[in-house]
Design a protein around this motif. Sequence first.
Motif, PDB file in Angstrom:
ATOM      1  N   SER A   1      24.675  25.948 108.192  1.00 43.65           N
ATOM      2  CA  SER A   1      24.775  25.099 107.016  1.00 43.65           C
ATOM      3  C   SER A   1      26.104  24.358 107.026  1.00 43.65           C
ATOM      4  O   SER A   1      26.167  23.169 106.749  1.00 43.65           O
ATOM      5  N   LEU A   2      27.188  25.086 107.351  1.00 40.71           N
ATOM      6  CA  LEU A   2      28.517  24.464 107.377  1.00 40.71           C
ATOM      7  C   LEU A   2      28.548  23.306 108.354  1.00 40.71           C
ATOM      8  O   LEU A   2      29.233  22.314 108.154  1.00 40.71           O
TER       9      LEU A   2
ATOM     10  N   GLU B   1      35.913  36.435 104.503  1.00 34.68           N
ATOM     11  CA  GLU B   1      36.785  36.091 105.636  1.00 34.68           C
ATOM     12  C   GLU B   1      35.993  35.427 106.749  1.00 34.68           C
ATOM     13  O   GLU B   1      36.399  34.412 107.310  1.00 34.68           O
ATOM     14  N   THR B   2      34.832  36.018 107.078  1.00 38.01           N
ATOM     15  CA  THR B   2      34.007  35.445 108.152  1.00 38.01           C
ATOM     16  C   THR B   2      33.594  34.025 107.802  1.00 38.01           C
ATOM     17  O   THR B   2      33.715  33.101 108.603  1.00 38.01           O
ATOM     18  N   ASN B   3      33.103  33.850 106.555  1.00 38.04           N
ATOM     19  CA  ASN B   3      32.646  32.524 106.138  1.00 38.04           C
ATOM     20  C   ASN B   3      33.805  31.530 106.119  1.00 38.04           C
ATOM     21  O   ASN B   3      33.652  30.368 106.475  1.00 38.04           O
TER      22      ASN B   3
ATOM     23  N   ASP C   1      36.666  26.561 111.253  1.00 33.38           N
ATOM     24  CA  ASP C   1      36.235  26.059 112.572  1.00 33.38           C
ATOM     25  C   ASP C   1      35.500  24.723 112.418  1.00 33.38           C
ATOM     26  O   ASP C   1      35.623  23.833 113.247  1.00 33.38           O
ATOM     27  N   SER C   2      34.704  24.611 111.347  1.00 32.50           N
ATOM     28  CA  SER C   2      33.930  23.384 111.148  1.00 32.50           C
ATOM     29  C   SER C   2      34.737  22.315 110.413  1.00 32.50           C
ATOM     30  O   SER C   2      34.225  21.246 110.122  1.00 32.50           O
TER      31      SER C   2
ATOM     32  N   LEU D   1      42.555  19.201 104.361  1.00 32.33           N
ATOM     33  CA  LEU D   1      42.614  20.669 104.459  1.00 32.33           C
ATOM     34  C   LEU D   1      44.035  21.209 104.275  1.00 32.33           C
ATOM     35  O   LEU D   1      44.368  22.288 104.760  1.00 32.33           O
ATOM     36  N   ASP D   2      44.899  20.439 103.588  1.00 34.84           N
ATOM     37  CA  ASP D   2      46.270  20.924 103.343  1.00 34.84           C
ATOM     38  C   ASP D   2      46.277  21.997 102.266  1.00 34.84           C
ATOM     39  O   ASP D   2      47.145  22.857 102.241  1.00 34.84           O
TER      40      ASP D   2
END
Length: 696
Positions: free
Chosen positions: A94-95, A116-118, A124-125, A251-252
């Motif tokens: 989905s990401l 944490e995993t998500n 990463d995406s 993403l800051d």
Amino acid sequence: MEKKELYLYRNIGIFAHVDAGKTTTTERILKLTGKIHKTGEVHDGEATTDFMDQEQERGITIQSAATSCEWDNHRLNIIDTPGHVDFTIEVYRSLKVLDGGVGVFCGSGGVEPQSETNWRYANDSEVARIIFVNKLDRVGADFYRVVKQIKDVLAANPLVMVLPIGIEDDFVGVVDLLTQKSWTWSDAGDLESYTIGDVPEDMAELVAEWREKLIETAVEQDDDLLEKYLDGNEPSVDDLKRCVRKGTIALDFFPTYCGSAFKNKAIQNILNAIVDYLPDPTEVKPQPEIDLEGNPTGGFAIVDPNRPLRALAFKIMDDRYGALTFTRIYSGTIKKGDNVVNTFTGKNERIGRIVEMHADSREELDSAQAGDIVALLGMKNTRTGHTLADADNPATLEPMVFPDPVISIAISPKDKAGTEKMSIALNKMVREDPSFRVATDEDSGETLIKGMGELHLDIKVDILRRTHNVDVSMGKPQVAYRETITKMIEDIYTHKKQSGGSGQYGKIEYRIEPAEQNAGYEFESKVTGGNVPREYWSAIEKAFRLCMDEGTLAGYPLLDVKFTLLDGAFHAVDSSALAFEIATRAAYRQSIPKAEPQLLEPIMKIDVFTPDDNVGDVIGDLNRRRGMIKSQEAGPTGVRVRAEAPLADMFGYIGHLRTLTSGRGQYSMEFSHYAPCPQNVADEVIKEAAERKANK
């Protein structure tokens, strides 16, 4: 829903740890945006986006449900993703197709293992996110503690945009730091009965302190504003919003909100933040295009309805109308009846119908364009991760990579009539979920289903029984072991068959050695002077790679081996690719046993939450399961224990944990790495493999 300009689109996902309230949050968003009129509750099994029986019973979201709605003249395409660790594949894919996300955290549980995993997947995406700290009405809720955890555990930078008014039973609303206004909701439980007023007097100092932090962080995005601010000029709310948007997309930082979805409080602020701060499809990095060999072409799928079509199928779902292919359109436009090319299969597909999904109901469309997320009907050969492109101007988008399963279970239908039904159903299920595999055990002829964990396979069997009406018996879960080698070997093998007519001849001298961990298989040729002609190298490389599917100890695949072709010889007439392939296969059987092979087992990363009173019992039990305790962390409502343990010793753990903790313990588990088996375990596995072979 009318077509809108691209800047009015928001493609977002809602993701979090299991039970943090993602689905409830989605429900409230749909209610506020006028999509549903009665709000369903997850714990009553009535949530709109949880429409599978399994989801309603277990109160967890298994499939990502895609739905569209409108807020403030913006179009929101929302994907509600599951939180359970066995379904991270759903979150991951989905990401891959989203432009922004809402990370939901529990106000009392805080940053839990799956969060944490998500979060890692979202990093990463490179997905921009806002944070929603939910369940502030819960006992033990603490907004400021969760904000600190987000910094410490996720190494993220939360930008606090609102402060809670009251906590637990006294939670009534939030203060918006930008406008310095309070939003309070009545206890009648109506989403829309709120009052905007002044900041409560007892919060004035706290609001001033956090507002200053917010402004200082935001103005770093604009040098002119920063300079003016340092000179004592406070920026306007619009300027601050512009800076927050810029920093969020870069993403800051992550704008952070709080509320209680269940109690209908502070959902409006989330919707406003989605519109104000998350990117539209044109503001995210365009998807890189690759050619059919998988090499980057340097081109990008620019979000523009007038460019050639580039669309990614990210999910296949079967329902009563047939197979739905959920597709994100990156560029171009598709119309009903169009012919497009699937660049993975090279075949043309005809677009049957285009539908816009609202959970499990739908709206027919004649066309869809760049920025849309729609479901297509009538796709024959399209699978998850395939690209649909303009037939006259094809290109492939970067495909998705899915992890290998770590657990398998043998299943068989309870009656003969079920055999065909079961194979049709399994076929559909494999199409829907790329982390679910089906194989036939060559020794026993049994059907094996393979997946990411016990719950994953449990639910697959449940779907077989209920959705497809196939009753099956299940065997014992089997661990996906692997093999590797520990010693370097140099060896020679000659394959010679010369008895009248054309013969076969191939001689190879080679070295086999352990490769780096996770290197997989490496092949190198050091042959000089044409002793083994170059055209035979690929046959040797391929033959060895295929042999690695079956190790010599217990028949499990071989990992991390480097094969170097050193020298050899050929015959002008009798040598062929086939001769060298046969020589390589025999060389594999001859040399691998000499290279001191070793059995590897999957080690799982385990995260256990236990009440304080049971910590000793839980740790003792993990030690008995060959677990290595990595850390313990005390929280307000219990202790979190992180450990690593072999999958083989973790079967049935949830039942055991519940007994130890009187039903209050929780855990999650995901694959970490392969590690050598202790000798006694290896001997047992090898013995079982030998018995299976003997009974064949």
